[in-house]
Design a protein around this motif. Structure first.
Motif, short mmCIF file in Angstrom:
data_model
loop_
_atom_site.label_atom_id
_atom_site.label_comp_id
_atom_site.label_asym_id
_atom_site.label_seq_id
_atom_site.Cartn_x
_atom_site.Cartn_y
_atom_site.Cartn_z
N SER A 98 17.06 -14.98 -41.76
CA SER A 98 18.35 -15.03 -41.05
C SER A 98 19.05 -16.36 -41.25
CB SER A 98 18.14 -14.76 -39.56
OG SER A 98 17.33 -15.75 -38.96
N VAL A 99 18.27 -17.46 -41.34
CA VAL A 99 18.78 -18.78 -41.73
C VAL A 99 17.76 -19.34 -42.70
CG1 VAL A 99 19.43 -21.09 -40.97
CG2 VAL A 99 19.87 -19.13 -39.48
N TYR A 100 18.26 -19.88 -43.82
CA TYR A 100 17.32 -20.33 -44.85
C TYR A 100 17.83 -21.60 -45.50
CZ TYR A 100 13.33 -19.63 -47.90
OH TYR A 100 12.12 -19.79 -48.52
N ARG B 168 26.20 -12.72 -38.86
CA ARG B 168 27.53 -13.11 -38.42
C ARG B 168 27.43 -13.72 -37.01
NH1 ARG B 168 31.28 -14.42 -41.38
NH2 ARG B 168 30.71 -12.68 -42.70
N PRO B 169 27.51 -15.04 -36.88
CA PRO B 169 27.35 -15.66 -35.56
C PRO B 169 28.42 -15.20 -34.57
CG PRO B 169 27.19 -17.29 -37.32
CD PRO B 169 27.69 -16.03 -37.95
N ARG C 98 26.04 -25.52 -35.37
CA ARG C 98 26.18 -24.07 -35.32
C ARG C 98 25.86 -23.50 -36.69
NH1 ARG C 98 32.01 -22.65 -33.60
NH2 ARG C 98 31.65 -24.34 -32.09
N PRO C 99 25.33 -22.27 -36.75
CA PRO C 99 25.00 -21.67 -38.04
C PRO C 99 26.27 -21.40 -38.85
CG PRO C 99 24.73 -20.08 -36.27
CD PRO C 99 24.99 -21.39 -35.62
N VAL C 100 26.16 -21.67 -40.15
CA VAL C 100 27.29 -21.45 -41.06
C VAL C 100 26.95 -20.27 -41.97
CG1 VAL C 100 28.73 -22.45 -42.88
CG2 VAL C 100 27.85 -23.90 -41.02
N ASP D 193 27.93 -8.40 -42.60
CA ASP D 193 26.82 -8.87 -41.79
C ASP D 193 25.56 -8.14 -42.27
OD1 ASP D 193 24.94 -9.58 -39.90
OD2 ASP D 193 26.30 -9.41 -38.19
N PRO D 194 24.88 -8.70 -43.28
CA PRO D 194 23.70 -8.01 -43.83
C PRO D 194 22.59 -7.83 -42.80
CG PRO D 194 23.87 -10.26 -44.68
CD PRO D 194 25.14 -9.98 -43.97
N PHE D 195 22.54 -8.69 -41.78
CA PHE D 195 21.51 -8.50 -40.78
C PHE D 195 21.79 -7.25 -39.95
CE2 PHE D 195 17.90 -10.11 -38.45
CZ PHE D 195 17.31 -10.95 -39.37
#
Length: 389
Positions: free
Chosen positions: A37-39, A65-66, A77-79, A88-90
């Motif tokens: 989800s974050v890498y 998508r935050p 914040r996540p970018v 939003d692939p998640f």
């Protein structure tokens, strides 16, 4: 035993849902997907990518998508990655996983974040000389801790079963920057000391525990300078002997308390939202002290520990996992990652034997690294191994 494959969201984007999930279910036969989800930044070889062989992953990018409302007023914040465009692939993965009856785990890199570190240097760890490690975020910084808690909560709307928390700790000197260079040999003591954080928040946390942080910092600086001037990298510590009261050890213990409290906060947020949080162990039992990793303490405050079972033989996997019990961590709370690729496995029988070892030790979850980085024959190896159990 629960099973899952770790994957990048770019694998799903590039291959499409039918091909991506078809490989997971029809070839690997696993019951779950552990999606990043974050890498962090990376350059990798993708053996079965439909269009390319080499792919770059962006520094510290988010692959969901935050929710803007959650991050209102926050500096950290996540970018979103440019690879996801307006999508939003998640969310796509969550919907497809539900349709196929798969569990979805979020593989989340928390504090190893080049993008946020360079954008906000005051949130990065600082060594004894005040030099910032801009590829990281400091777990003692209040804004970093807020970022972690909010990031955990973000995953709840996707129906995530568990968050695989990678990089929820301090890092050493040699960790994750492009073209790191050390032309003079530093030696393990120098490298270890250069990896300690002396930012204001870490020093305040140590002072609150009765540790004289200023004294420790001054002594560590003097020891590093002494060693940088000498070619005897294996010499016994010199000025560190001035800390005969154990202040340096106490300072490192304070770092472990910082990591432990942050992990507990993150796990509590996950639990509030119906999720689990497992702490991804970077080094193995008894080896993470300088990173602030106290595994027995962490095992009591999070929902599980995840570790690497990378080894060519089942006996070596058994030895790696059994070591956790010797350090006060029950294997029934572990998730173990295996590599089905040729450097670790010579066939499905080898992989099946490793999984049987994990079952015998009481390990409830096994994961396989990594969807895009393995050949399709390795995916088939997973399927054959699981079918043989």
């Amino acid at each position: 035993m629960q099973s899952s494959v770790l994957a990048f969201a770019t694998d799903l984007i590039d291959e499409g849902a039918d091909r991506f999930f078809g490989n997971l279910t029809d070839r690997a036969g696993v019951g779950g997907l552990t999606l990043a989800s974050v890498y962090h930044e990376a350059r990798d070889i993708f053996p079965h990518h439909p269009n390319r062989v080499v792919r770059y992953l962006e520094p510290g990018a988010a692959y969901f998508r935050p929710d803007p409302a959650r991050w209102d007023g926050a500096r950290l914040r996540p970018v979103p990655s440019t690879a996801i465009g307006d999508g939003d692939p998640f969310a796509d993965a969550a919907a497809e996983a539900r349709r196929r009856g798969l569990k979805l785990h979020a593989w989340t890199v928390f504090l190893h974040n080049d993008r946020l570190g360079f954008q906000h240097p005051d949130c990065a760890p600082a060594n004894a000389f005040g030099d910032r490690a801009l590829t990281e975020l400091c777990p003692a910084h209040p804004e970093v801790r807020g970022y972690v808690r909010t990031l955990v909560a973000e995953h709840a709307r996707y129906g995530v079963d568990a968050i695989r928390a990678e990089s929820l700790h301090f890092h050493g000197l040699r960790h994750g920057y492009h073209h790191e260079r050390y032309f003079e040999q530093l030696g393990p003591v120098t490298e270890a000391l250069l990896g300690l954080c002396f930012c204001g928040h870490c020093r305040a946390a140590a002072d609150a525990l009765g540790v004289p942080s200023d004294q420790v910092q001054q002594t560590v600086r003097a020891e590093i300078r002494c060693r940088l001037d000498s070619e005897d990298t294996a010499a016994e510590p010199t000025v560190l002997t001035d800390l005969a009261d154990g202040a340096l050890a106490a300072y490192v213990d304070a770092s472990a308390a910082t990591v432990g409290s942050l992990a507990a906060e993150a796990a509590a947020v996950a639990e509030q939202h119906g999720m689990r949080l497992t702490f991804m162990d970077p080094d193995g039992p008894g080896k993470g002290w300088l990173s602030g990793v106290d595994l027995p303490a962490l095992a009591k405050s999070v929902h599980g520990i995840e570790t690497l079972g990378y080894a060519p033989t089942p006996e070596q996997v058994r030895e790696k996992v059994a070591a956790f019990a010797l350090h006060g961590v029950d294997p029934s709370g572990l998730a173990v990652i295996l590599r089905p690729m040729s450097q670790d496995c010579d066939g499905p029988e080898n992989l099946a034997a490793k999984i049987r070892v994990l079952e015998q030790l009481g390990v409830p979850e096994v994961e396989f690294y990594n969807y895009g980085l393995m050949r399709l024959s390795s995916m088939d190896r997973i399927g054959a191994a699981l079918a043989a159990l």
